[in-house]
Design a protein around this motif. Structure first.
Motif, PDB file in Angstrom:
ATOM      1  N   ILE A  39       9.972  -6.150  19.576  1.00 18.07           N
ATOM      2  CA  ILE A  39      10.461  -6.735  18.098  1.00 18.07           C
ATOM      3  C   ILE A  39       9.271  -7.392  17.553  1.00 18.07           C
ATOM      4  N   LEU A  40       7.942  -7.795  17.882  1.00 20.05           N
ATOM      5  CA  LEU A  40       7.136  -8.403  17.430  1.00 20.05           C
ATOM      6  C   LEU A  40       6.585  -7.064  16.562  1.00 20.05           C
ATOM      7  N   HIS A  41       7.061  -5.564  16.691  1.00 18.77           N
ATOM      8  CA  HIS A  41       6.167  -4.938  15.649  1.00 18.77           C
ATOM      9  C   HIS A  41       7.117  -5.096  14.310  1.00 18.77           C
ATOM     10  N   GLU A  42       8.171  -5.089  14.583  1.00 20.65           N
ATOM     11  CA  GLU A  42       9.547  -5.071  13.370  1.00 20.65           C
ATOM     12  C   GLU A  42       9.448  -6.148  12.934  1.00 20.65           C
ATOM     13  N   THR A  43       9.049  -7.564  13.699  1.00 19.48           N
ATOM     14  CA  THR A  43       8.755  -8.962  12.995  1.00 19.48           C
ATOM     15  C   THR A  43       8.019  -9.142  11.750  1.00 19.48           C
ATOM     16  N   THR A  44       6.636  -8.477  12.484  1.00 17.89           N
ATOM     17  CA  THR A  44       5.944  -7.923  11.556  1.00 17.89           C
ATOM     18  C   THR A  44       5.307  -6.923  10.698  1.00 17.89           C
ATOM     19  N   ARG A  45       6.022  -6.061  10.571  1.00 14.91           N
ATOM     20  CA  ARG A  45       6.488  -5.284   9.462  1.00 14.91           C
ATOM     21  C   ARG A  45       7.133  -5.753   8.045  1.00 14.91           C
ATOM     22  N   ARG A  46       8.084  -6.101   9.050  1.00 13.19           N
ATOM     23  CA  ARG A  46       9.195  -7.472   7.720  1.00 13.19           C
ATOM     24  C   ARG A  46       8.519  -8.103   7.129  1.00 13.19           C
ATOM     25  N   GLN A  47       7.927  -9.302   7.589  1.00 15.04           N
ATOM     26  CA  GLN A  47       6.583 -10.268   6.939  1.00 15.04           C
ATOM     27  C   GLN A  47       5.371 -10.133   6.306  1.00 15.04           C
ATOM     28  N   LEU A  48       5.424  -8.531   6.758  1.00 17.59           N
ATOM     29  CA  LEU A  48       4.230  -8.227   5.142  1.00 17.59           C
ATOM     30  C   LEU A  48       5.184  -7.886   3.988  1.00 17.59           C
ATOM     31  N   LEU A  49       6.569  -7.047   4.679  1.00 12.03           N
ATOM     32  CA  LEU A  49       7.020  -6.544   3.186  1.00 12.03           C
ATOM     33  C   LEU A  49       7.990  -7.496   2.051  1.00 12.03           C
ATOM     34  N   TYR A  50       8.054  -8.912   3.094  1.00 11.37           N
ATOM     35  CA  TYR A  50       8.978 -10.011   2.718  1.00 11.37           C
ATOM     36  C   TYR A  50       7.525 -10.970   1.586  1.00 11.37           C
ATOM     37  N   ARG A  51       6.191 -10.752   2.175  1.00 12.04           N
ATOM     38  CA  ARG A  51       5.283 -11.545   2.040  1.00 12.04           C
ATOM     39  C   ARG A  51       4.560 -10.899   0.555  1.00 12.04           C
ATOM     40  N   ALA A  70       9.036  -7.021 -20.555  1.00 14.12           N
ATOM     41  CA  ALA A  70       8.794  -6.871 -19.337  1.00 14.12           C
ATOM     42  C   ALA A  70       7.391  -6.267 -19.477  1.00 14.12           C
ATOM     43  N   ASP A  71       7.459  -6.516 -17.813  1.00 15.60           N
ATOM     44  CA  ASP A  71       5.822  -5.885 -17.015  1.00 15.60           C
ATOM     45  C   ASP A  71       6.752  -4.507 -16.276  1.00 15.60           C
ATOM     46  N   ILE A  72       6.814  -3.381 -16.922  1.00  6.40           N
ATOM     47  CA  ILE A  72       7.355  -2.018 -16.266  1.00  6.40           C
ATOM     48  C   ILE A  72       6.482  -1.827 -15.015  1.00  6.40           C
ATOM     49  N   ALA A  73       5.495  -2.078 -15.001  1.00  5.94           N
ATOM     50  CA  ALA A  73       4.782  -1.349 -13.918  1.00  5.94           C
ATOM     51  C   ALA A  73       5.232  -2.861 -12.476  1.00  5.94           C
ATOM     52  N   SER A  74       4.958  -4.294 -12.799  1.00  5.27           N
ATOM     53  CA  SER A  74       5.487  -5.017 -11.810  1.00  5.27           C
ATOM     54  C   SER A  74       6.868  -5.022 -11.464  1.00  5.27           C
ATOM     55  N   LEU A  75       8.218  -4.565 -12.319  1.00  7.72           N
ATOM     56  CA  LEU A  75       9.372  -4.487 -12.318  1.00  7.72           C
ATOM     57  C   LEU A  75       9.848  -3.531 -10.842  1.00  7.72           C
ATOM     58  N   VAL A  76       8.542  -1.975 -11.720  1.00  6.53           N
ATOM     59  CA  VAL A  76       8.957  -0.780 -10.763  1.00  6.53           C
ATOM     60  C   VAL A  76       8.508  -1.367  -9.028  1.00  6.53           C
ATOM     61  N   GLY A  77       7.023  -1.932  -9.222  1.00 11.30           N
ATOM     62  CA  GLY A  77       6.770  -2.419  -7.722  1.00 11.30           C
ATOM     63  C   GLY A  77       7.977  -3.503  -6.508  1.00 11.30           C
ATOM     64  N   LEU A  78       8.189  -3.953  -7.664  1.00 11.89           N
ATOM     65  CA  LEU A  78       9.320  -4.599  -6.966  1.00 11.89           C
ATOM     66  C   LEU A  78      10.640  -4.289  -6.304  1.00 11.89           C
ATOM     67  N   TYR A  79      11.438  -2.882  -7.233  1.00 15.65           N
ATOM     68  CA  TYR A  79      11.933  -1.913  -7.062  1.00 15.65           C
ATOM     69  C   TYR A  79      12.227  -1.327  -5.621  1.00 15.65           C
ATOM     70  N   ALA A  80      10.719  -1.134  -5.700  1.00 18.54           N
ATOM     71  CA  ALA A  80      10.215  -0.603  -5.030  1.00 18.54           C
ATOM     72  C   ALA A  80      10.655  -1.016  -3.095  1.00 18.54           C
ATOM     73  N   LYS A  81       9.480  -2.051  -3.369  1.00 16.92           N
ATOM     74  CA  LYS A  81      10.304  -3.438  -2.399  1.00 16.92           C
ATOM     75  C   LYS A  81      11.517  -3.620  -1.882  1.00 16.92           C
ATOM     76  N   LEU A  82      12.259  -3.604  -2.772  1.00 12.97           N
ATOM     77  CA  LEU A  82      13.611  -3.855  -2.934  1.00 12.97           C
ATOM     78  C   LEU A  82      14.353  -2.462  -1.920  1.00 12.97           C
ATOM     79  N   SER A  83      13.868  -1.229  -1.985  1.00 13.59           N
ATOM     80  CA  SER A  83      14.529  -0.299  -1.652  1.00 13.59           C
ATOM     81  C   SER A  83      13.491  -0.154  -0.466  1.00 13.59           C
ATOM     82  N   ARG A  84      12.355  -0.435   0.314  1.00 12.36           N
ATOM     83  CA  ARG A  84      12.230  -0.356   1.840  1.00 12.36           C
ATOM     84  C   ARG A  84      13.097  -1.068   2.454  1.00 12.36           C
ATOM     85  N   MET A  85      13.700  -2.754   1.388  1.00 15.86           N
ATOM     86  CA  MET A  85      13.809  -3.361   2.520  1.00 15.86           C
ATOM     87  C   MET A  85      15.318  -2.993   3.270  1.00 15.86           C
ATOM     88  N   ARG A  86      15.897  -1.850   2.123  1.00 17.47           N
ATOM     89  CA  ARG A  86      16.803  -1.719   1.990  1.00 17.47           C
ATOM     90  C   ARG A  86      17.361  -0.466   3.256  1.00 17.47           C
TER      91      ARG A  86
END
Length: 149
Positions: A39-51, A70-86
């Motif tokens: 739980i501690l590991h998962e919480t830390t991992r998700r906190q970093l991703l959400y931050r 649009a700043d395409i590079a930033s949007l791609v980075g945002l969608y990469a983080k969204l994919s990790r969240m999935r």
């Protein structure tokens, strides 16, 4: 039956029950410790991703409020983080993150905002793009807390 045999059987049974009880207690304790570490590991991992998602979304949103292109590079980075969240997060967190990304894309299509418009958005709360996402993250973290008996 001889009293010494009964006494020996009682002693063996007592030792077996005591050993089994001790073994089960150790196993349950170890299992509880492993779960708490997970739980501690998962919480830390998700906190970093959400931050990181919040930082990236904030930068993209500021850019969208000020620019029509649009700043395409930033949007791609945002969608990469969204994919990790999935892969890691609850459906509610993912849904809220998708809403944030969609709102950022829609904001690029709107006219650039002046300072007066930004001030009004701050006053009426409409500038707070990440409120629902933050609330969903908070609820998810509350659900990850270990249950104490």
């Amino acid at each position: 039956m001889d009293a010494s045999i009964i006494s020996a059987l009682a002693a063996l049974t007592g030792a077996a029950v005591g050993g089994l009880t001790s073994g089960i207690a150790n196993w349950l304790n170890h299992r509880s410790q492993v779960r708490a570490q997970w739980i501690l590991h998962e919480t830390t991992r998700r906190q970093l991703l959400y931050r990181d998602f919040i930082d990236e979304a904030s930068k993209c949103y500021i850019d969208a409020l000020q620019h029509g292109e649009a700043d395409i590079a930033s949007l791609v980075g945002l969608y990469a983080k969204l994919s990790r969240m999935r892969a890691l997060s609850s459906k509610q967190v993912v849904h809220q993150a998708e809403d944030v990304a969609r709102k950022i894309l829609d904001t690029y299509l709107e006219p650039d905002k002046s300072f007066v418009e930004l001030r009004q958005m701050a006053i009426d709360g409409s500038i707070d793009l990440l409120r629902g996402f933050s609330d969903a993250c908070h609820d998810e973290f509350e659900g990850l807390q270990p249950v104490h008996f």
